[in-house]
Scaffold this motif. Structure first.
Motif, PDB file in Angstrom:
ATOM      1  N   UNK A 197       0.848  -1.191   0.000  1.00 55.77           N
ATOM      2  CA  UNK A 197       0.000   0.000   0.000  1.00 55.77           C
ATOM      3  C   UNK A 197       0.883   1.240   0.000  1.00 55.77           C
ATOM      4  N   UNK A 198       0.629   2.164  -0.911  1.00 55.10           N
ATOM      5  CA  UNK A 198       1.302   3.463  -0.913  1.00 55.10           C
ATOM      6  C   UNK A 198       0.266   4.539  -0.648  1.00 55.10           C
ATOM      7  N   UNK A 216       4.472   0.835  -8.097  1.00 55.20           N
ATOM      8  CA  UNK A 216       4.358  -0.628  -8.127  1.00 55.20           C
ATOM      9  C   UNK A 216       3.559  -1.194  -6.968  1.00 55.20           C
ATOM     10  N   UNK A 217       3.188  -0.361  -6.017  1.00 54.07           N
ATOM     11  CA  UNK A 217       2.407  -0.856  -4.887  1.00 54.07           C
ATOM     12  C   UNK A 217       1.097  -1.463  -5.384  1.00 54.07           C
ATOM     13  N   UNK A 255       1.813   0.849 -12.411  1.00 51.39           N
ATOM     14  CA  UNK A 255       1.674  -0.608 -12.422  1.00 51.39           C
ATOM     15  C   UNK A 255       0.734  -1.090 -11.331  1.00 51.39           C
ATOM     16  N   UNK A 256       0.192  -0.165 -10.556  1.00 47.87           N
ATOM     17  CA  UNK A 256      -0.655  -0.521  -9.426  1.00 47.87           C
ATOM     18  C   UNK A 256      -1.886  -1.298  -9.875  1.00 47.87           C
ATOM     19  N   UNK A 257      -2.311  -2.245  -9.050  1.00 49.92           N
ATOM     20  CA  UNK A 257      -3.521  -3.008  -9.355  1.00 49.92           C
ATOM     21  C   UNK A 257      -4.775  -2.181  -9.069  1.00 49.92           C
ATOM     22  N   UNK A 258      -4.693  -1.346  -8.046  1.00 50.61           N
ATOM     23  CA  UNK A 258      -5.809  -0.470  -7.687  1.00 50.61           C
ATOM     24  C   UNK A 258      -5.244   0.905  -7.360  1.00 50.61           C
TER      25      UNK A 258
END
Length: 293
Positions: A197-198, A216-217, A255-258
């Motif tokens: 998490x960022x 990337x988080x 690149x984050x998934x959410x």
């Protein structure tokens, strides 16, 4: 394990609704919170027992013991005394509050003033943090502070999950051989870190760019305060905020998934904000970027 008291606070048949909360579940983590510029900002990840910012304090959030404050503007910190007082009232341990070291003296003064006004002890573990610091919350979790760009000293936070993995050179060994090496003092495993998490708080785009792992988080919580085309990016950046144009220009980096986008300006109606984002958002971010209004 949640205590009986914590469970009762979070699962009332008649929940206390004193601040709006939105929620999203992803890969075993739940992001709860809300943010609107100059109004209030507060987030938490209950599974990790951490929260970010204290602009308001939803009743259920008081069970979260670790809080990371990005900066000391009122819409991000005003409810700090409320959290402390509520936990004291319910005989919980004092919370741990991690905040920019520049804010320490002011927060201490605030709590002393509230203690006189409230006539109740303002007990909290205040921990000053600098950019680059790493806070070990457990064997599995480390939080790294990184610099963000706002009008006052501010920090972002990256939550790492730590794991141990067998080094490649030992992959072909049997379990007994690996055990013998360990007993002889050889370090057969290495630490790997997964950015989970960022959290960015309030920041100009420079806060996004300072730490590659932010992109990337698995989950990124960030502000997009401004979206209208007639708003000047240079002025927005000067005052430490981000525009939708900044996100569009960096679309290929995420690149984050959410991505949870929040902290929108109150100058625009929520419907107008949503329409503008829907019209301008690159295809690469559709489905991943969640607009929380």
């Amino acid at each position: 394990m949640a205590t009986e008291l914590e469970s009762s606070v979070e699962s009332l048949d008649h929940p206390v609704d004193n601040a709006p909360v939105r929620s999203l579940a992803h890969r075993g983590l739940t992001i709860e919170g809300y943010s609107r510029a100059a109004v209030q900002t507060y987030w938490r990840v209950p599974e990790l027992k951490i929260g970010f910012d204290l602009g308001a304090q939803p009743w259920s959030f008081m069970t979260t013991p670790n809080w990371f404050v990005s900066h000391s503007h009122l819409d991000h910190i005003a409810a700090l005394p409320v959290l402390i007082a509520r936990r004291r009232m319910l005989k919980m341990e004092p919370p741990r509050i991690y905040l920019p070291e520049e804010a320490m003296e002011g927060v201490q003064m605030l709590l002393r003033a509230m203690q006189r006004l409230d006539r109740g002890r303002m007990a909290a573990d205040l921990i000053p943090v600098r950019a680059g610091d790493e806070i070990e919350l457990s064997r599995e979790l480390v939080v790294k502070a990184f610099p963000t760009k706002h009008t006052i000293p501010s920090l972002g936070f990256l939550v790492w999950e730590r794991r141990r993995k067998l080094k490649p050179e030992y992959h072909d060994l049997t379990g007994d051989q690996i055990r013998d090496l360990r007993l002889s003092g050889v370090e057969v495993s290495a630490e790997i870190r997964i950015p989970k998490v960022a959290y960015l708080g309030d920041s100009a785009p420079a806060g996004l760019d300072v730490l590659p792992e932010v992109y990337r988080a698995e989950i990124l919580i960030m502000e997009i305060t401004f979206v209208a085309p007639n708003e000047r990016p240079a002025l927005i950046h000067k005052y430490g905020h981000t525009h939708l144009d900044d996100i569009v220009a960096r679309a290929d980096r995420f690149e984050n998934e959410v991505i949870i986008a929040s902290h929108f300006s109150t100058r625009l109606h929520p419907d107008q904000i949503q329409r503008t984002i829907d019209r301008r958002l690159p295809d690469s971010l559709r489905g991943r970027l969640k607009v929380w209004l």
